[in-house]
Design an enzyme around this catalytic site. Structure first.
Site, PDB file in Angstrom:
ATOM      1  N   ARG A  24       0.818  -1.217   0.000  1.00 46.81           N
ATOM      2  CA  ARG A  24       0.000   0.000   0.000  1.00 46.81           C
ATOM      3  C   ARG A  24       0.849   1.264   0.000  1.00 46.81           C
ATOM      4  O   ARG A  24       2.035   1.225   0.280  1.00 46.81           O
ATOM      5  CB  ARG A  24      -0.907   0.017   1.249  1.00 46.81           C
ATOM      6  CG  ARG A  24      -0.088  -0.087   2.514  1.00 46.81           C
ATOM      7  CD  ARG A  24      -0.974  -0.269   3.733  1.00 46.81           C
ATOM      8  NE  ARG A  24      -0.129  -0.409   4.917  1.00 46.81           N
ATOM      9  CZ  ARG A  24      -0.441   0.039   6.101  1.00 46.81           C
ATOM     10  NH1 ARG A  24      -1.582   0.660   6.316  1.00 46.81           N
ATOM     11  NH2 ARG A  24       0.362  -0.128   7.126  1.00 46.81           N
ATOM     12  N   THR A 135      13.318   3.358  10.102  1.00 50.36           N
ATOM     13  CA  THR A 135      13.204   2.623   8.842  1.00 50.36           C
ATOM     14  C   THR A 135      13.709   3.478   7.687  1.00 50.36           C
ATOM     15  O   THR A 135      13.335   4.641   7.564  1.00 50.36           O
ATOM     16  CB  THR A 135      11.737   2.214   8.602  1.00 50.36           C
ATOM     17  OG1 THR A 135      11.344   1.344   9.658  1.00 50.36           O
ATOM     18  CG2 THR A 135      11.579   1.485   7.275  1.00 50.36           C
ATOM     19  N   LYS A 160      16.590   0.148  10.061  1.00 50.40           N
ATOM     20  CA  LYS A 160      15.804  -1.014   9.644  1.00 50.40           C
ATOM     21  C   LYS A 160      15.529  -0.887   8.155  1.00 50.40           C
ATOM     22  O   LYS A 160      15.094   0.168   7.684  1.00 50.40           O
ATOM     23  CB  LYS A 160      14.495  -1.067  10.433  1.00 50.40           C
ATOM     24  CG  LYS A 160      13.567  -2.199  10.005  1.00 50.40           C
ATOM     25  CD  LYS A 160      12.424  -2.385  10.986  1.00 50.40           C
ATOM     26  CE  LYS A 160      11.276  -3.165  10.357  1.00 50.40           C
ATOM     27  NZ  LYS A 160      10.228  -3.492  11.326  1.00 50.40           N
ATOM     28  N   LYS A 162      13.733  -2.741   4.679  1.00 49.18           N
ATOM     29  CA  LYS A 162      12.833  -3.755   4.129  1.00 49.18           C
ATOM     30  C   LYS A 162      13.543  -4.462   2.978  1.00 49.18           C
ATOM     31  O   LYS A 162      14.153  -3.795   2.133  1.00 49.18           O
ATOM     32  CB  LYS A 162      11.551  -3.097   3.617  1.00 49.18           C
ATOM     33  CG  LYS A 162      10.729  -2.424   4.721  1.00 49.18           C
ATOM     34  CD  LYS A 162       9.807  -3.409   5.385  1.00 49.18           C
ATOM     35  CE  LYS A 162       8.900  -2.712   6.400  1.00 49.18           C
ATOM     36  NZ  LYS A 162       8.038  -3.641   7.121  1.00 49.18           N
ATOM     37  N   ASP A 190      13.922  -6.598   7.450  1.00 46.73           N
ATOM     38  CA  ASP A 190      12.590  -7.200   7.559  1.00 46.73           C
ATOM     39  C   ASP A 190      12.193  -7.742   6.192  1.00 46.73           C
ATOM     40  O   ASP A 190      12.032  -6.978   5.238  1.00 46.73           O
ATOM     41  CB  ASP A 190      11.576  -6.139   8.025  1.00 46.73           C
ATOM     42  CG  ASP A 190      10.216  -6.746   8.350  1.00 46.73           C
ATOM     43  OD1 ASP A 190       9.988  -7.936   8.037  1.00 46.73           O
ATOM     44  OD2 ASP A 190       9.379  -6.026   8.929  1.00 46.73           O
ATOM     45  N   GLU A 218      13.813 -10.025  10.341  1.00 45.23           N
ATOM     46  CA  GLU A 218      12.432 -10.138  10.756  1.00 45.23           C
ATOM     47  C   GLU A 218      11.666 -10.975   9.736  1.00 45.23           C
ATOM     48  O   GLU A 218      11.767 -10.735   8.526  1.00 45.23           O
ATOM     49  CB  GLU A 218      11.860  -8.708  10.811  1.00 45.23           C
ATOM     50  CG  GLU A 218      10.827  -8.503  11.877  1.00 45.23           C
ATOM     51  CD  GLU A 218      10.475  -7.020  12.029  1.00 45.23           C
ATOM     52  OE1 GLU A 218      11.381  -6.181  12.139  1.00 45.23           O
ATOM     53  OE2 GLU A 218       9.270  -6.724  12.040  1.00 45.23           O
ATOM     54  N   ASP A 243       7.591 -12.030  13.437  1.00 46.65           N
ATOM     55  CA  ASP A 243       6.634 -10.911  13.469  1.00 46.65           C
ATOM     56  C   ASP A 243       5.250 -11.403  13.033  1.00 46.65           C
ATOM     57  O   ASP A 243       4.389 -11.658  13.878  1.00 46.65           O
ATOM     58  CB  ASP A 243       7.128  -9.754  12.599  1.00 46.65           C
ATOM     59  CG  ASP A 243       6.222  -8.527  12.702  1.00 46.65           C
ATOM     60  OD1 ASP A 243       5.303  -8.542  13.538  1.00 46.65           O
ATOM     61  OD2 ASP A 243       6.418  -7.550  11.948  1.00 46.65           O
ATOM     62  N   LYS A 267       3.399  -6.438  18.995  1.00 53.81           N
ATOM     63  CA  LYS A 267       2.677  -5.229  18.575  1.00 53.81           C
ATOM     64  C   LYS A 267       1.296  -5.282  19.213  1.00 53.81           C
ATOM     65  O   LYS A 267       0.614  -6.310  19.124  1.00 53.81           O
ATOM     66  CB  LYS A 267       2.543  -5.169  17.047  1.00 53.81           C
ATOM     67  CG  LYS A 267       3.874  -4.969  16.335  1.00 53.81           C
ATOM     68  CD  LYS A 267       3.719  -5.019  14.819  1.00 53.81           C
ATOM     69  CE  LYS A 267       5.079  -4.859  14.152  1.00 53.81           C
ATOM     70  NZ  LYS A 267       5.054  -5.240  12.723  1.00 53.81           N
ATOM     71  N   CYS A 295       5.096  -1.294  16.051  1.00 56.09           N
ATOM     72  CA  CYS A 295       3.778  -0.672  15.910  1.00 56.09           C
ATOM     73  C   CYS A 295       3.349  -0.689  14.447  1.00 56.09           C
ATOM     74  O   CYS A 295       4.130  -1.019  13.568  1.00 56.09           O
ATOM     75  CB  CYS A 295       3.785   0.766  16.440  1.00 56.09           C
ATOM     76  SG  CYS A 295       4.914   1.867  15.568  1.00 56.09           S
ATOM     77  N   ASP A 320      11.174  -0.619  17.846  1.00 58.74           N
ATOM     78  CA  ASP A 320      10.878  -0.206  16.476  1.00 58.74           C
ATOM     79  C   ASP A 320       9.608   0.641  16.531  1.00 58.74           C
ATOM     80  O   ASP A 320       8.546   0.231  16.107  1.00 58.74           O
ATOM     81  CB  ASP A 320      10.698  -1.467  15.604  1.00 58.74           C
ATOM     82  CG  ASP A 320      10.420  -1.145  14.149  1.00 58.74           C
ATOM     83  OD1 ASP A 320      10.780  -0.039  13.698  1.00 58.74           O
ATOM     84  OD2 ASP A 320       9.843  -2.003  13.459  1.00 58.74           O
ATOM     85  N   ASP A 322       9.162   4.053  15.402  1.00 57.33           N
ATOM     86  CA  ASP A 322       9.516   5.319  14.751  1.00 57.33           C
ATOM     87  C   ASP A 322       8.304   6.035  14.152  1.00 57.33           C
ATOM     88  O   ASP A 322       8.448   7.054  13.513  1.00 57.33           O
ATOM     89  CB  ASP A 322      10.619   5.118  13.702  1.00 57.33           C
ATOM     90  CG  ASP A 322      10.207   4.154  12.581  1.00 57.33           C
ATOM     91  OD1 ASP A 322       9.143   3.526  12.708  1.00 57.33           O
ATOM     92  OD2 ASP A 322      10.953   4.030  11.603  1.00 57.33           O
TER      93      ASP A 322
HETATM   94 MG    MG Z   1       7.806  -6.698  10.460  1.00 63.29          MG
END
Ligand code: MG
Length: 364
Positions: A24, A135, A160, A162, A190, A218, A243, A267, A295, A320, A322
């Site tokens: 998204r 991130t 972090k 992705k 992640d 992750e 996660d 989370k 979060c 994590d 942020d």
């Molecule tokens: Mg994750």
């Protein structure tokens, strides 16, 4: 302190830069606020963002679960009967973890106010200040290297990234970032379920052989494949953080029994609030497994509740959170203070959220 009214409303907070993932693109944080009013005049605040692609929860499902199931179950109850009230929330409806999280955190807010203590102090008070990672958005390697350097110059020492779309490009991106920031900065990645177990082991070991020095990975494999998760844990040099594989305390129990992960990512929106988060933290502590606190795309109401849990328990060793750093404005009053990597809790009773800028929450 008797529950007299439960209101739901909506809020929108603009982001500095559009938030892009494989699933998204968002240019503002849209979320649901709940306010639980009591006969003493005290109000507890909670929040549930509609993170449908992760939790399955939508605006309508969140409001429906609260109005049709959770609110009728706890209306008129006393906050003094805290254990009974929080248990009712979890049993009022199945699934709907975000709606439960919103109500559960509002109840903890009230319980803290009743006791005259901040929630993190009620729960252990391990510390009152945290350091979060940041991130780095997925872009061309050069741009990511620049973003990483900027983050480090702002004081962040844990990045972090992705990964998971294209292994060759991932290595190029990570190499560019590692070259830009040097060896003193932690880099965690992640993969958001992108790899098959053997593939994950090959990619991760390749990264370490290149000297990328990855702190942790992750969710390398699909959420339900706990055997695969354990395979990666046992065969790669990179510690594995679960996660998407862990939502509820029951999920945590299974992962811990199997030895499927080195760490758990808690989370509030996945597990259903502060109460279940504490159950996960307690199990992890017994198993000797450390936790990360994470979060969703949330406003400060929900992130602040996560900060209280993380500050309460020493087993939460990685942060994590942020989210609030990503927004252009903050209409939420009170709560944790976010200054670059530092998150500091004020000594206000409950969760310390004192309200909102005028007309920012549209109550139904
Ligand atoms: Mg994750």
């Amino acid at each position: 302190m008797k529950i007299t009214r439960i209101r739901t409303g909506s809020i929108a907070v603009a982001l500095r830069k559009p938030f892009k993932t494989a699933l998204r693109v968002k240019d503002c944080v849209e979320s649901n606020i709940i306010a639980i009013e009591t006969d003493t005049g005290a109000t507890g605040y909670g929040e549930a963002p509609p993170t449908g692609v992760i939790t399955g929860d939508t605006n309508l499902s969140i409001v429906g679960a609260i109005q049709d199931h959770i609110a009728p179950a706890i209306m008129g109850m006393e906050i003094e009967d805290f254990e009974k009230v929080t248990a009712k929330v979890q049993r009022a409806v199945i699934h709907n973890s975000s709606a439960k999280a919103a109500v559960d955190m509002a109840l903890w807010d009230l319980y803290g106010q009743l006791c005259g203590l901040p929630v993190y102090k009620l729960l252990g008070a391990a510390r009152r200040q945290l350091e979060t990672d940041i991130t780095i958005s997925v872009n061309a390697p050069d741009e990511m290297a620049e973003d990483a350097k900027t983050a480090v110059s702002r004081g962040f020492d844990t990045l972090k990234l992705k990964v998971g779309v294209d292994p060759a490009l991932d290595i190029a991106r990570l190499s560019a970032v590692r070259d830009a920031v040097g060896s003193g900065v932690r880099i965690r990645i992640d993969a958001n379920q992108a790899w098959r177990p053997r593939e994950a082991v090959r990619i991760l070991n390749g990264m370490q052989e290149k000297g990328l020095d990855i702190e942790l990975v992750e969710q390398p494999v699909i959420a339900h494949d706990l055997e695969g998760l354990r395979y990666v844990r046992e065969n790669s040099d990179v510690p594995v953080l679960a996660d998407e594989s862990i939502f509820s305390p029951a999920d945590a129990l299974k992962i811990l029994e199997m030895g499927a992960a080195d760490m758990l990512n808690i989370k509030l929106m996945k597990c259903g609030g502060i109460t279940p988060a504490l159950q996960i933290a307690a199990m992890a502590e017994v198993a000797g497994v450390e936790c990360m606190m994470g979060c969703m795309l949330e406003t400060k109401v929900a992130v602040n509740a996560a900060v209280h849990v993380a500050c309460a328990r020493q087993v939460v060793t990685r942060i994590d959170l942020d989210g609030p750093v990503l927004t252009r404005e903050d209409p939420v009053l009170g709560g944790a203070v976010f200054e670059e990597k530092l998150i500091t809790l004020p000594d206000l009773p409950g969760l310390g959220i004192t309200g909102f800028e005028p007309n920012r929450v549209n109550y139904r």
